[in-house]
Design an enzyme around this catalytic site. Structure first.
Site, PDB file in Angstrom:
ATOM      1  N   ILE A  14       0.812  -1.247   0.020  1.00 15.45           N
ATOM      2  CA  ILE A  14       0.015   0.270   0.085  1.00 15.45           C
ATOM      3  C   ILE A  14       1.044   1.031   0.006  1.00 15.45           C
ATOM      4  O   ILE A  14       0.418   2.123  -0.560  1.00 15.45           O
ATOM      5  CB  ILE A  14      -0.934  -0.011   1.235  1.00 15.45           C
ATOM      6  N   ARG A  37      12.042  -2.629   7.349  1.00 17.21           N
ATOM      7  CA  ARG A  37      13.125  -3.841   7.560  1.00 17.21           C
ATOM      8  C   ARG A  37      13.389  -4.415   6.186  1.00 17.21           C
ATOM      9  O   ARG A  37      14.440  -5.020   5.899  1.00 17.21           O
ATOM     10  CB  ARG A  37      12.586  -4.826   8.432  1.00 17.21           C
ATOM     11  N   LYS A  90      -5.204   2.846   7.672  1.00 16.19           N
ATOM     12  CA  LYS A  90      -6.469   2.095   8.285  1.00 16.19           C
ATOM     13  C   LYS A  90      -6.103   0.386   8.521  1.00 16.19           C
ATOM     14  O   LYS A  90      -5.646   0.096   7.622  1.00 16.19           O
ATOM     15  CB  LYS A  90      -7.774   2.291   7.697  1.00 16.19           C
ATOM     16  N   ASP A 168     -10.333  -5.848   6.888  1.00 14.80           N
ATOM     17  CA  ASP A 168      -9.342  -4.871   6.509  1.00 14.80           C
ATOM     18  C   ASP A 168     -10.032  -4.452   5.271  1.00 14.80           C
ATOM     19  O   ASP A 168      -9.912  -3.131   5.264  1.00 14.80           O
ATOM     20  CB  ASP A 168      -8.274  -5.630   6.114  1.00 14.80           C
TER      21      ASP A 168
END
Length: 308
Positions: A14, A37, A90, A168
């Site tokens: 995203i 990472r 979100k 989600d």
């Protein structure tokens, strides 16, 4: 106008697909660093963690947290303690209760905390809200069905506790619902389908209402392999209003009244720049509360295992 220097924390799909381009297209915003990472961008300072970013990184004014929700609270608290404005992808966290201390911390530090609901910024959402305000609504139905393997490939966190599973994307529909409805809504019943090897649901059927008893239903499904659907259908005394394409198109009885290209994330960053100019907060938890209530009230069923 002083540029808002933003670091993206968590550089997954995203962030790459939406956040980078949106920051570049937003007057008053500039991407100053990446903390991740596993990924970076050429010619930008890169750090493995937010702690390393805050202690060793270049001067920044704000962070955009695109990490999985399970770790966002601690990251947001660290950023606010360091005097940074904070944007939360979100859902804003892993639980509703953990947001209240962050809201209070942001207020004390006079820094912005922005809990984003990108689907509310889809171009047809506000025209739909305005149209519905003058109509008598008789029912609402949401169909939000997509293929998890396309939209969340290899994202194991989404199946873990706090990852929300089908909620989600489903929370996007609830963010639109809570924006366009003239009165608050609440969950009255839910059925949640959990794969036998997952800790989050792959499908959900919700029944909601408002204080007048308005019937509202929602179907969320992560197993859709054909045409994807992101639709809100509202029956009114002025005809059937359909928001489709995740809020990009509004039609009444088949006649398109509003349609425009996607600019959701650009609008989010425009709002973030606006909020940060005064240190104001924007944290609406109503979509998140509906998800929490669905988990609280939901009847759980076990379905076949999920294999990515």
């Amino acid at each position: 106008m002083t540029e808002l220097r933003i670091a993206i924390v968590g550089f997954g799909k995203i962030a790459r697909d939406q956040h980078v381009a949106a920051i570049a297209a937003t007057p008053g915003a500039t991407l100053a660093a990446i903390a991740s990472r596993n990924a970076s961008l050429p010619d930008l300072p890169h750090f493995a963690t937010i702690e390393e970013l805050l202690s060793k990184g270049p001067p920044i004014d704000a962070v955009s947290l695109c990490t999985p929700p399970q770790v966002r609270r601690a990251q947001a608290a660290s950023a606010l303690a360091a005097g940074k404005h904070v944007m939360l992808e979100k859902p804003p966290g892993v639980s509703v209760s953990e947001l209240d201390p962050l809201i209070a911390q942001a207020e004390r530090s006079k820094r912005t905390l922005f809990a984003t609901w990108h689907s509310r910024y889809a171009p047809a959402v506000e025209p739909a809200r305005e149209w519905l305000a003058a109509r008598r609504i008789s029912s609402v139905h949401i169909s939000w069905k997509e293929d998890v393997r396309v939209w969340h490939p290899g994202q194991t966190w989404i199946w873990q506790p706090g990852g929300l599973g089908v909620f989600d994307p489903g929370i996007n529909a609830l963010s639109i619902l809570t924006r366009i409805m003239p009165r608050p809504v609440f969950v009255t019943a839910a059925t949640l389908s959990f794969p036998s090897n997952c800790e989050a649901p792959i499908a959900a059927d919700l029944t909601l209402a408002d204080a007048t008893g308005l019937p509202i239903t929602a179907e969320f499904d992560f197993r859709q392999t054909g045409p994807q659907s992101w639709d809100v259908i509202v029956e009114t005394d002025g005809g059937r209003m359909t928001l489709s394409g995740g809020g990009r198109r509004m039609a009444v009885d088949g006649k398109v009244l509003s349609e425009a290209p996607d600019a959701e994330y650009r609008e989010l960053y425009h709002r973030f720049v606006e909020l940060a100019a005064t240190g104001a907060a924007d944290v609406d938890l109503s979509p998140f509360r509906l998800v929490a209530d669905a988990f609280m009230l939901g009847k759980r069923t076990i379905v076949e295992p999920f294999v990515d």
